[in-house]
Structures are given as structure tokens and as C-alpha cells.
Design a protein around this motif. Structure first.
Motif, PDB file in Angstrom:
ATOM      1  N   GLU A 111       0.819  -1.220   0.000  1.00 20.01           N
ATOM      2  CA  GLU A 111       0.000   0.000   0.000  1.00 20.01           C
ATOM      3  C   GLU A 111       0.848   1.265   0.000  1.00 20.01           C
ATOM      4  O   GLU A 111       0.329   2.360  -0.247  1.00 20.01           O
ATOM      5  N   GLY A 112       2.144   1.130   0.304  1.00 21.95           N
ATOM      6  CA  GLY A 112       3.028   2.293   0.418  1.00 21.95           C
ATOM      7  C   GLY A 112       3.043   2.844   1.826  1.00 21.95           C
ATOM      8  O   GLY A 112       2.049   2.756   2.564  1.00 21.95           O
ATOM      9  N   GLY A 113       4.198   3.400   2.230  1.00 23.59           N
ATOM     10  CA  GLY A 113       4.285   4.058   3.527  1.00 23.59           C
ATOM     11  C   GLY A 113       4.346   3.136   4.726  1.00 23.59           C
ATOM     12  O   GLY A 113       4.042   3.561   5.832  1.00 23.59           O
ATOM     13  N   GLN A 114       4.753   1.895   4.528  1.00 23.78           N
ATOM     14  CA  GLN A 114       4.867   0.956   5.647  1.00 23.78           C
ATOM     15  C   GLN A 114       6.311   0.501   5.800  1.00 23.78           C
ATOM     16  O   GLN A 114       7.088   0.512   4.842  1.00 23.78           O
ATOM     17  N   VAL A 119      11.770  10.121  13.340  1.00 26.23           N
ATOM     18  CA  VAL A 119      11.143   9.028  12.602  1.00 26.23           C
ATOM     19  C   VAL A 119      10.072   9.642  11.713  1.00 26.23           C
ATOM     20  O   VAL A 119       9.072  10.159  12.204  1.00 26.23           O
ATOM     21  N   GLU A 120      10.296   9.615  10.404  1.00 28.33           N
ATOM     22  CA  GLU A 120       9.410  10.261   9.434  1.00 28.33           C
ATOM     23  C   GLU A 120       8.676   9.199   8.614  1.00 28.33           C
ATOM     24  O   GLU A 120       9.103   8.054   8.566  1.00 28.33           O
ATOM     25  N   PRO A 121       7.573   9.580   7.953  1.00 24.30           N
ATOM     26  CA  PRO A 121       6.875   8.595   7.116  1.00 24.30           C
ATOM     27  C   PRO A 121       7.812   8.016   6.043  1.00 24.30           C
ATOM     28  O   PRO A 121       8.656   8.731   5.502  1.00 24.30           O
ATOM     29  N   PRO A 122       7.667   6.732   5.758  1.00 24.92           N
ATOM     30  CA  PRO A 122       8.506   6.107   4.736  1.00 24.92           C
ATOM     31  C   PRO A 122       8.329   6.777   3.370  1.00 24.92           C
ATOM     32  O   PRO A 122       7.284   7.367   3.076  1.00 24.92           O
ATOM     33  N   LEU A 123       9.359   6.662   2.534  1.00 20.42           N
ATOM     34  CA  LEU A 123       9.315   7.190   1.173  1.00 20.42           C
ATOM     35  C   LEU A 123       8.746   6.163   0.192  1.00 20.42           C
ATOM     36  O   LEU A 123       8.617   6.449  -0.998  1.00 20.42           O
ATOM     37  N   SER A 124       8.385   4.981   0.674  1.00 19.47           N
ATOM     38  CA  SER A 124       7.915   3.916  -0.217  1.00 19.47           C
ATOM     39  C   SER A 124       6.512   4.213  -0.739  1.00 19.47           C
ATOM     40  O   SER A 124       5.649   4.714  -0.017  1.00 19.47           O
ATOM     41  N   LYS A 125       6.309   3.878  -2.012  1.00 24.01           N
ATOM     42  CA  LYS A 125       4.998   3.971  -2.660  1.00 24.01           C
ATOM     43  C   LYS A 125       4.441   2.561  -2.848  1.00 24.01           C
ATOM     44  O   LYS A 125       5.179   1.569  -2.771  1.00 24.01           O
ATOM     45  N   ALA A 126       3.139   2.476  -3.110  1.00 22.67           N
ATOM     46  CA  ALA A 126       2.495   1.168  -3.252  1.00 22.67           C
ATOM     47  C   ALA A 126       3.230   0.322  -4.292  1.00 22.67           C
ATOM     48  O   ALA A 126       3.478   0.776  -5.410  1.00 22.67           O
ATOM     49  N   GLY A 127       3.597  -0.881  -3.898  1.00 16.75           N
ATOM     50  CA  GLY A 127       4.257  -1.810  -4.812  1.00 16.75           C
ATOM     51  C   GLY A 127       5.765  -1.745  -4.797  1.00 16.75           C
ATOM     52  O   GLY A 127       6.427  -2.561  -5.462  1.00 16.75           O
ATOM     53  N   ASP A 128       6.350  -0.810  -4.053  1.00 20.77           N
ATOM     54  CA  ASP A 128       7.816  -0.712  -4.011  1.00 20.77           C
ATOM     55  C   ASP A 128       8.416  -1.963  -3.389  1.00 20.77           C
ATOM     56  O   ASP A 128       7.871  -2.557  -2.463  1.00 20.77           O
ATOM     57  N   ARG A 129       9.587  -2.330  -3.918  1.00 25.53           N
ATOM     58  CA  ARG A 129      10.231  -3.588  -3.537  1.00 25.53           C
ATOM     59  C   ARG A 129      11.629  -3.353  -2.979  1.00 25.53           C
ATOM     60  O   ARG A 129      12.326  -2.398  -3.358  1.00 25.53           O
ATOM     61  N   PHE A 130      12.042  -4.295  -2.144  1.00 30.94           N
ATOM     62  CA  PHE A 130      13.395  -4.323  -1.579  1.00 30.94           C
ATOM     63  C   PHE A 130      13.794  -5.788  -1.589  1.00 30.94           C
ATOM     64  O   PHE A 130      13.087  -6.634  -1.025  1.00 30.94           O
ATOM     65  N   VAL A 131      14.906  -6.112  -2.245  1.00 29.58           N
ATOM     66  CA  VAL A 131      15.264  -7.516  -2.468  1.00 29.58           C
ATOM     67  C   VAL A 131      16.656  -7.791  -1.909  1.00 29.58           C
ATOM     68  O   VAL A 131      17.600  -7.034  -2.178  1.00 29.58           O
ATOM     69  N   ASN A 158       5.149   4.607  10.304  1.00 29.95           N
ATOM     70  CA  ASN A 158       4.393   4.502   9.055  1.00 29.95           C
ATOM     71  C   ASN A 158       3.360   5.619   8.905  1.00 29.95           C
ATOM     72  O   ASN A 158       2.346   5.449   8.231  1.00 29.95           O
ATOM     73  N   GLY A 159       3.639   6.758   9.567  1.00 26.57           N
ATOM     74  CA  GLY A 159       2.748   7.902   9.413  1.00 26.57           C
ATOM     75  C   GLY A 159       1.376   7.687  10.029  1.00 26.57           C
ATOM     76  O   GLY A 159       0.387   8.269   9.575  1.00 26.57           O
ATOM     77  N   GLY A 160       1.293   6.844  11.069  1.00 28.38           N
ATOM     78  CA  GLY A 160       0.054   6.669  11.808  1.00 28.38           C
ATOM     79  C   GLY A 160      -0.877   5.601  11.249  1.00 28.38           C
ATOM     80  O   GLY A 160      -1.950   5.365  11.792  1.00 28.38           O
ATOM     81  N   SER A 161      -0.459   4.962  10.167  1.00 25.78           N
ATOM     82  CA  SER A 161      -1.299   3.909   9.581  1.00 25.78           C
ATOM     83  C   SER A 161      -0.679   2.559   9.913  1.00 25.78           C
ATOM     84  O   SER A 161       0.522   2.441  10.073  1.00 25.78           O
ATOM     85  N   PHE A 162      -1.500   1.555  10.031  1.00 26.18           N
ATOM     86  CA  PHE A 162      -0.982   0.199  10.176  1.00 26.18           C
ATOM     87  C   PHE A 162      -1.348  -0.554   8.914  1.00 26.18           C
ATOM     88  O   PHE A 162      -2.519  -0.665   8.561  1.00 26.18           O
ATOM     89  N   LYS A 163      -0.330  -1.039   8.243  1.00 31.36           N
ATOM     90  CA  LYS A 163      -0.533  -1.650   6.931  1.00 31.36           C
ATOM     91  C   LYS A 163       0.164  -3.003   6.881  1.00 31.36           C
ATOM     92  O   LYS A 163       1.073  -3.276   7.669  1.00 31.36           O
ATOM     93  N   PRO A 164      -0.176  -3.819   5.907  1.00 25.80           N
ATOM     94  CA  PRO A 164       0.482  -5.121   5.758  1.00 25.80           C
ATOM     95  C   PRO A 164       1.822  -4.988   5.029  1.00 25.80           C
ATOM     96  O   PRO A 164       2.169  -3.922   4.518  1.00 25.80           O
ATOM     97  N   ILE A 165       2.532  -6.089   5.008  1.00 25.50           N
ATOM     98  CA  ILE A 165       3.756  -6.238   4.197  1.00 25.50           C
ATOM     99  C   ILE A 165       3.646  -7.566   3.452  1.00 25.50           C
ATOM    100  O   ILE A 165       3.176  -8.561   4.018  1.00 25.50           O
TER     101      ILE A 165
END
Lengths: 193, 193
Positions: free
Chosen positions: A27-30, A149-161, A181-188
């Protein structure tokens, strides 16, 4: 097959030498806290201190090896859509939620989720080190040493391998800390291949 | 009574709750790696990740508590003549001297000195964490994340004092790495009171 880590939870699994682990922010931002142990001997563990020392850098991205406390390469970062992660902070925990958020009945946090997920592998809570915190955005002021601690720069679908350089046991979370995660709880999501 | 740690060596000792440890740089420009374990259970150990998280800062000085991996305060910094220390890097080691200095027959470093000094206390080399590196001067570039190891800011006779908040086992060195102390190998003095 893509595996799913629900919000505020964690997983642990084996990653064999040469295998790749893809961590996806659906979803981005996690944030996803990653810790790694040698499958041959869990006293060998991911080390921020050694990795920072050998790179002369506190930020890591594609091409960087990540070292153990025994100075062996545990894995290498082979793809990174985001370019900003944290390797300074311990996983969020009940104690951290008490101290920094003033929670009376705190969540067990990534620390508790990692401890529960790693228990079947014989890894005790005290062995959980500073994690490699994928997508976590922690700017450092070089003058004062202040971090935030700032919100992540990741956008929906971003990958780290990462690609394993030894047989590993991996602990991985969908981060439980509001600030991360900017106050949201999201999956990974993740994928082993 | 002042105790003396010769150049490129280390010591380990007990520090009881409420006692103060004074670390003195007798000649100036030297580093002392300090690691701390709970005397009651050596699996409880000094943690840079928790300490940085709770302070929201990577640099520490007078008044700052230093935490364990279990989020307990191990000691507090009560006096500090210098104001710049490192809490990011692992102790120098044979592997580090091979990788960063290209040494064929490397010194065992602070890591080897700590391991030898801590062995009589039942503490294994794998348990040695990122140390609190007293007087070590490691500027961080907040933009790039680059770090560098610069000569310490300590002058002859400068002191750094901690007070124990639990019964501790302390490992302490006179640092073995040329970069840490501007190419000189010098002793470290300490005093327990």
C-alpha cells in the motif's frame, strides 16, 4: 507465491544461501523490520555496528553487503526501489510504546512479534538485535545527532530484495509503531525465490 | 586507586549499582571501548539501538541514560569533559583490521581484548555488542550517511564518568585501531569509587 504479513504482526522463515527474499510494501508508507540469524548457529546475527564500520556509512542500498557479528556477509541488497532505510533502531516493543507513546496497555510491537515468530526456531527474545528496518525513514542531523522518525518514502508496490550469502533464519514484520508509518498500520508482502 | 590499561589491551571488572566508573584519557587523543552486561544475567547487554531510540539522538553526554536490550537503564553518564563519543561502531577486531587496513597478520583488536577479559565472567565473544566508544570521534553526514573516524577531541586528563543503575560486568579497552586515536596507541586509566 506471495506471502502476506497482516498489519502489526510478523513472520519467520528459512532463506537458503543463494535464495532471494523480495519484500513488498503493497500500500506504500509501511515499514518492515528484518532480522537475520545464521541457520547453522543462531548466535551469529545481523550486526549494524559491523555493517556501518565496513561501509563507513549508516544508510544502505543496492550492492551493499550486510554483515553478522562474526564479520561474515549474511546477505546482499540486490534491488531497492526506495533507497532509504534505517539500521540504527531496535524493533518497537511494549517498553518502547510505554516510554515514547505513554501507552498504558501497549502492543507487543515488532519485538514481541519477532520473538513469537522466532521462538519455534529456538531463538530467544534477548537474541533479537537492532533490525534492518526496511523502508523506515530516520533522518539524522549530523551536527546535533538528533534523529526523527518520518513517514517512509515507499509507494504502493515498491520492492526491496536481498540475496542470502549463507543459510539464514529471517524474522520479518509489518511494523506496529504509528510514527514509523505515518500513523497507519498496513500489511507487508514477501516472496522467496 | 587508579587502574591502568596498557596500549592495545583491555580489562573487565564488576561495577555495583550506585558505584561510579571514571575513565581517564591520561595522554589525550585515545579511545576506550566500553561494553556492559548485567551481572545477574549476561544475556542483558548494552544496546545502542534502544538508547538511540529512547533519546532520539545518536550522540550522548552528561545526564543521558544508557539502556540494555531489555530496555532497563544500565548506567547514566554523570560527568563528561569531552562531549563527543561514538555508539555506532563495533569494537575493532582482527577481521576489521583485515578488511579496512589490509593487515595480513592483524592484531586481535578491542574485540579480542574484550573477549579475553570477559571470558572469566562466562561471557562469550558472540555476546560482545556494539560498545559505547568513549572519546571516539565519528562525525556523521546526515545527507549521505557517510561516517568518518577522526582523532578524539579528548585532551590529557579528560574524564568520562558513569554511575551504575544495576550490578554490571564492564569490559573496557585502550583502543587498538590506528584511525580511532590518530595513529597513536596510548593507555587508558580508570577508577572505581
Amino acid at each position: 507465491m506471495i506471502q502476506h504479513i497482516p498489519p502489526r504482526s510478523g513472520a519467520a522463515f528459512r532463506l537458503r544461501k543463494g535464495q532471494r527474499l523480495t519484500v513488498i510494501d503493497p500500500e506504500g508508507g509501511q515499514v518492515a523490520d528484518l532480522c537475520a540469524f545464521s541457520a547453522a548457529d543462531s548466535r551469529e546475527v545481523i550486526s549494524n555496528g559491523r555493517t556501518i564500520d565496513y561501509a563507513s556509512r549508516i544508510f544502505f542500498t543496492t550492492g551493499d553487503p550486510v554483515y553478522s557479528n562474526r564479520s561474515n556477509v549474511m546477505f546482499e541488497i540486490v534491488e531497492d526501489d526506495v533507497g532509504r532505510h534505517d539500521f540504527l533502531l531496535t524493533p518497537c516493543s511494549a517498553e518502547m510504546f510505554r516510554k515514547l507513546y505513554g501507552d498504558d496497555q501497549p502492543h507487543r510491537g515488532c519485538f514481541g512479534n519477532l520473538a513469537a515468530a522466532l521462538e519455534p526456531f529456538g531463538i530467544a527474545p534477548d537474541q533479537i538485535p537492532v533490525a534492518f528496518n526496511i523502508f523506515m525513514n530516520v533522518p539524522v542531523d549530523g551536527e546535533t545527532g538528533a534523529i526523527s522518525v518520518e513517514p517512509p518514502l515507499s509507494k504502493a508496490g515498491d520492492r526491496f530484495v536481498i540475496e542470502a550469502r549463507m543459510d539464514l533464519i529471517i524474522g520479518l514484520t509489518a511494523c506496529s509503531a504509528p510514527l514509523s508509518n505515518g500513523g497507519s498500520f498496513k500489511p507487508i508482502d514477501y516472496l522467496i525465490a
